[in-house]
Design an enzyme around this catalytic site. Structure first.
Site, PDB file in Angstrom:
ATOM      1  N   HIS A  54      47.208  37.420  33.227  1.00 19.30           N
ATOM      2  CA  HIS A  54      45.911  38.018  33.538  1.00 19.30           C
ATOM      3  C   HIS A  54      46.029  39.535  33.467  1.00 19.30           C
ATOM      4  O   HIS A  54      47.118  40.102  33.624  1.00 19.30           O
ATOM      5  CB  HIS A  54      45.448  37.593  34.922  1.00 19.30           C
ATOM      6  CG  HIS A  54      44.996  36.169  34.985  1.00 19.30           C
ATOM      7  ND1 HIS A  54      44.157  35.708  35.971  1.00 19.30           N
ATOM      8  CD2 HIS A  54      45.252  35.100  34.192  1.00 19.30           C
ATOM      9  CE1 HIS A  54      43.911  34.423  35.786  1.00 19.30           C
ATOM     10  NE2 HIS A  54      44.574  34.030  34.713  1.00 19.30           N
ATOM     11  N   GLU A  56      45.324  41.889  35.509  1.00 19.60           N
ATOM     12  CA  GLU A  56      45.894  42.548  36.684  1.00 19.60           C
ATOM     13  C   GLU A  56      47.425  42.509  36.662  1.00 19.60           C
ATOM     14  O   GLU A  56      48.087  43.507  36.969  1.00 19.60           O
ATOM     15  CB  GLU A  56      45.381  41.882  37.966  1.00 19.60           C
ATOM     16  CG  GLU A  56      43.883  42.011  38.167  1.00 19.60           C
ATOM     17  CD  GLU A  56      43.064  40.849  37.608  1.00 19.60           C
ATOM     18  OE1 GLU A  56      41.973  40.599  38.144  1.00 19.60           O
ATOM     19  OE2 GLU A  56      43.505  40.203  36.630  1.00 19.60           O
ATOM     20  N   CYS A  84      40.669  36.677  40.302  1.00 22.64           N
ATOM     21  CA  CYS A  84      40.739  35.256  40.630  1.00 22.64           C
ATOM     22  C   CYS A  84      41.612  35.075  41.870  1.00 22.64           C
ATOM     23  O   CYS A  84      42.218  36.021  42.375  1.00 22.64           O
ATOM     24  CB  CYS A  84      41.314  34.464  39.448  1.00 22.64           C
ATOM     25  SG  CYS A  84      43.073  34.759  39.164  1.00 22.64           S
ATOM     26  N   CYS A  87      45.243  36.292  41.293  1.00 25.23           N
ATOM     27  CA  CYS A  87      45.382  37.746  41.253  1.00 25.23           C
ATOM     28  C   CYS A  87      45.063  38.380  42.604  1.00 25.23           C
ATOM     29  O   CYS A  87      45.741  39.322  43.021  1.00 25.23           O
ATOM     30  CB  CYS A  87      44.492  38.325  40.157  1.00 25.23           C
ATOM     31  SG  CYS A  87      45.043  37.874  38.498  1.00 25.23           S
TER      32      CYS A  87
END
Length: 179
Positions: A54, A56, A84, A87
């Protein structure tokens, strides 16, 4: 929000646009430490076939190449979509200072839409979250992605008759709300 927040959020949107152009889910982010971007990321889950890639995580990895982990408690994250659950949990463990995002993540959001991991007092100190920055632009990135065919998705549904929705009538979810 002031122009500082606008600038950094626009940089996150540029990362989201770059992700879209490479066939990734258009989530982009930047990490800001002492007024300077020290990490940036965009989703890389489709190319890498790795669900943990992801935006992040990629930005944090980039930052940690040059800064100690302890710097994250003085660092702000600007991201196009609410982090999410995965994260949001990592951000809490890294003790991020604050999160600013564009649009809510109503299926997997970890900072208010589904769960509120950022404010759970049983897991590390809480961090503030501010949603709704460039909300329409963030939503449009996602809409532009989801209207396309995804060759890597299992049994993709036909999308030839879908049309891009560009209206935002009475859509105030996340606008200016801090969760």
């Amino acid at each position: 929000m002031d122009s500082k927040h606008d600038y950094f959020m626009k940089q996150a949107l540029l990362m989201g646009e770059k992700a879209l152009q490479t066939g990734e889910t258009p989530v982009g982010c930047v990490l800001v430490y002492n007024g300077k971007i020290v990490g940036s990321g965009m989703n890389d889950t489709n190319r890498s076939m790795n669900g943990t890639k992801h935006a992040e995580f990629i930005a944090i990895e980039e930052m940690l190449r040059s800064y100690p982990r302890s710097s994250l408690n003085s660092t702000d994250l600007y991201v196009t979509v609410e982090p999410c659950v995965m994260c949001a949990s990592a951000l809490k463990q890294y003790q991020i200072r604050a999160v600013y995002f564009g649009c809510a993540n109503e299926r997997f959001g970890g900072t208010g839409s589904v769960l509120s991991l950022h404010s759970d007092p049983t897991i590390d100190p809480p961090y503030p979250v501010h949603g709704g920055l460039f909300h329409k632009e963030a939503v449009m990135l996602l809409r532009r992605f989801y209207i396309q065919e995804n060759d890597r998705a299992p049994k993709p549904r036909p999308k030839k008759n879908r049309e891009l929705n560009t209206t935002f009538e009475n859509d105030t979810r996340s606008l200016g709300h801090a969760f």
